[in-house]
Design a protein around this motif. Structure first.
Motif, mmCIF file in Angstrom:
data_model
loop_
_atom_site.group_PDB
_atom_site.id
_atom_site.type_symbol
_atom_site.label_atom_id
_atom_site.label_comp_id
_atom_site.label_asym_id
_atom_site.label_seq_id
_atom_site.Cartn_x
_atom_site.Cartn_y
_atom_site.Cartn_z
ATOM 1 N N MET A 1 0.813 -1.223 0.000
ATOM 2 C CA MET A 1 0.000 0.000 0.000
ATOM 3 C C MET A 1 0.848 1.276 0.000
ATOM 4 O O MET A 1 0.550 2.241 0.680
ATOM 5 C CB MET A 1 -0.968 -0.020 1.186
ATOM 6 N N GLY A 2 1.928 1.234 -0.765
ATOM 7 C CA GLY A 2 2.767 2.421 -0.899
ATOM 8 C C GLY A 2 3.680 2.692 0.277
ATOM 9 O O GLY A 2 4.119 3.826 0.463
ATOM 10 N N MET A 3 3.983 1.653 1.037
ATOM 11 C CA MET A 3 4.823 1.848 2.219
ATOM 12 C C MET A 3 6.225 2.316 1.838
ATOM 13 O O MET A 3 6.857 1.764 0.948
ATOM 14 C CB MET A 3 4.936 0.546 3.011
ATOM 15 N N GLY B 1 7.871 2.373 7.074
ATOM 16 C CA GLY B 1 7.241 1.258 7.759
ATOM 17 C C GLY B 1 8.182 0.107 8.051
ATOM 18 O O GLY B 1 7.846 -0.806 8.804
ATOM 19 N N VAL B 2 9.377 0.133 7.460
ATOM 20 C CA VAL B 2 10.349 -0.927 7.674
ATOM 21 C C VAL B 2 11.746 -0.381 7.373
ATOM 22 O O VAL B 2 11.898 0.526 6.558
ATOM 23 C CB VAL B 2 10.040 -2.167 6.781
ATOM 24 N N LYS C 1 11.651 6.468 11.174
ATOM 25 C CA LYS C 1 10.295 6.608 11.722
ATOM 26 C C LYS C 1 9.770 8.020 11.494
ATOM 27 O O LYS C 1 8.613 8.200 11.111
ATOM 28 C CB LYS C 1 10.287 6.265 13.214
ATOM 29 N N GLN C 2 10.619 9.022 11.716
ATOM 30 C CA GLN C 2 10.212 10.414 11.470
ATOM 31 C C GLN C 2 9.835 10.628 10.012
ATOM 32 O O GLN C 2 8.964 11.431 9.702
ATOM 33 C CB GLN C 2 11.345 11.376 11.838
ATOM 34 N N PHE D 1 24.953 -8.625 15.726
ATOM 35 C CA PHE D 1 24.707 -7.227 16.092
ATOM 36 C C PHE D 1 23.315 -6.791 15.629
ATOM 37 O O PHE D 1 22.523 -6.260 16.419
ATOM 38 C CB PHE D 1 25.795 -6.339 15.472
ATOM 39 N N TYR D 2 22.992 -7.022 14.350
ATOM 40 C CA TYR D 2 21.701 -6.593 13.829
ATOM 41 C C TYR D 2 20.551 -7.379 14.453
ATOM 42 O O TYR D 2 19.493 -6.805 14.737
ATOM 43 C CB TYR D 2 21.671 -6.691 12.301
ATOM 44 N N GLU D 3 20.731 -8.656 14.683
ATOM 45 C CA GLU D 3 19.681 -9.448 15.339
ATOM 46 C C GLU D 3 19.415 -8.935 16.751
ATOM 47 O O GLU D 3 18.269 -8.862 17.189
ATOM 48 C CB GLU D 3 20.077 -10.926 15.352
ATOM 49 N N ARG D 4 20.472 -8.550 17.457
ATOM 50 C CA ARG D 4 20.306 -8.002 18.811
ATOM 51 C C ARG D 4 19.488 -6.713 18.780
ATOM 52 O O ARG D 4 18.767 -6.400 19.732
ATOM 53 C CB ARG D 4 21.691 -7.758 19.426
ATOM 54 N N LEU D 5 19.557 -5.975 17.673
ATOM 55 C CA LEU D 5 18.793 -4.738 17.527
ATOM 56 C C LEU D 5 17.380 -4.976 16.992
ATOM 57 O O LEU D 5 16.636 -4.026 16.786
ATOM 58 C CB LEU D 5 19.539 -3.767 16.608
ATOM 59 N N GLY D 6 17.027 -6.240 16.748
ATOM 60 C CA GLY D 6 15.669 -6.559 16.323
ATOM 61 C C GLY D 6 15.504 -6.878 14.850
ATOM 62 O O GLY D 6 14.394 -7.182 14.404
ATOM 63 N N PHE D 7 16.568 -6.804 14.069
ATOM 64 C CA PHE D 7 16.474 -7.151 12.649
ATOM 65 C C PHE D 7 16.323 -8.663 12.516
ATOM 66 O O PHE D 7 16.864 -9.427 13.308
ATOM 67 C CB PHE D 7 17.724 -6.691 11.886
#
Length: 152
Positions: free
Chosen positions: A80-82, A119-120, A114-115, A135-141
């Protein structure tokens, strides 16, 4: 390491950015950090900063550049245009690694995304960079897609 400031890179920062890009096993094979710096780096910096939604974010500590990341905002039609954010070339100066600078830099880029209404946030990381994956997995990726490249 609490007094980290973030700012957009300028042309004068290009040598420090290239130095950090070249300062690891893979980057040492791909980059040419030399004096004078090849013009190709300055041309690439001019092109990326001229493109809307494309910038290099720097982390500074006591007036010294200690981290960098290229951040792109990508409009799209799917979902949807994200709008998406893409982060590339994340590096921390080797003398300051292990002090949370990389985490603060990536979290700052996430806040910018986010600002911007993204959306991702997405990234690619070389398969050989096991430490970067953790490192990236620890940050939630999450490793949700298979990335592919075609050298031209």
């Amino acid at each position: 390491m609490t007094d980290i400031l973030f700012r957009d890179a300028t042309r004068a920062d290009v040598p420090e950015i290239v130095r950090m890009l070249a300062d690891d096993a893979l980057g040492g094979q791909r980059e040419r950090y030399e004096d004078p710096l090849p013009q190709a780096y300055y041309d690439a910096f001019a092109a990326l900063t001229a493109q809307a939604g494309n910038r290099i974010v720097l982390a500074e500590l006591a007036g010294r550049v200690v981290g960098c990341a290229q951040l792109l905002f990508l409009p799209g039609l799917s979902l949807m245009g994200m709008k998406r954010a893409q982060i590339e070339g994340v590096r921390v100066d080797s003398s300051t690694r292990g002090h949370g600078i990389g985490e603060k830099l990536v979290r700052h880029c996430i806040a910018l995304a986010k600002q911007e209404g993204c959306g991702v946030m997405q990234l690619t990381t070389d398969k050989s960079r096991a430490d970067a994956h953790r490192f990236y997995e620890r940050l939630g990726f999450v490793g949700s897609h298979l990335g592919m490249k075609l050298k031209l």
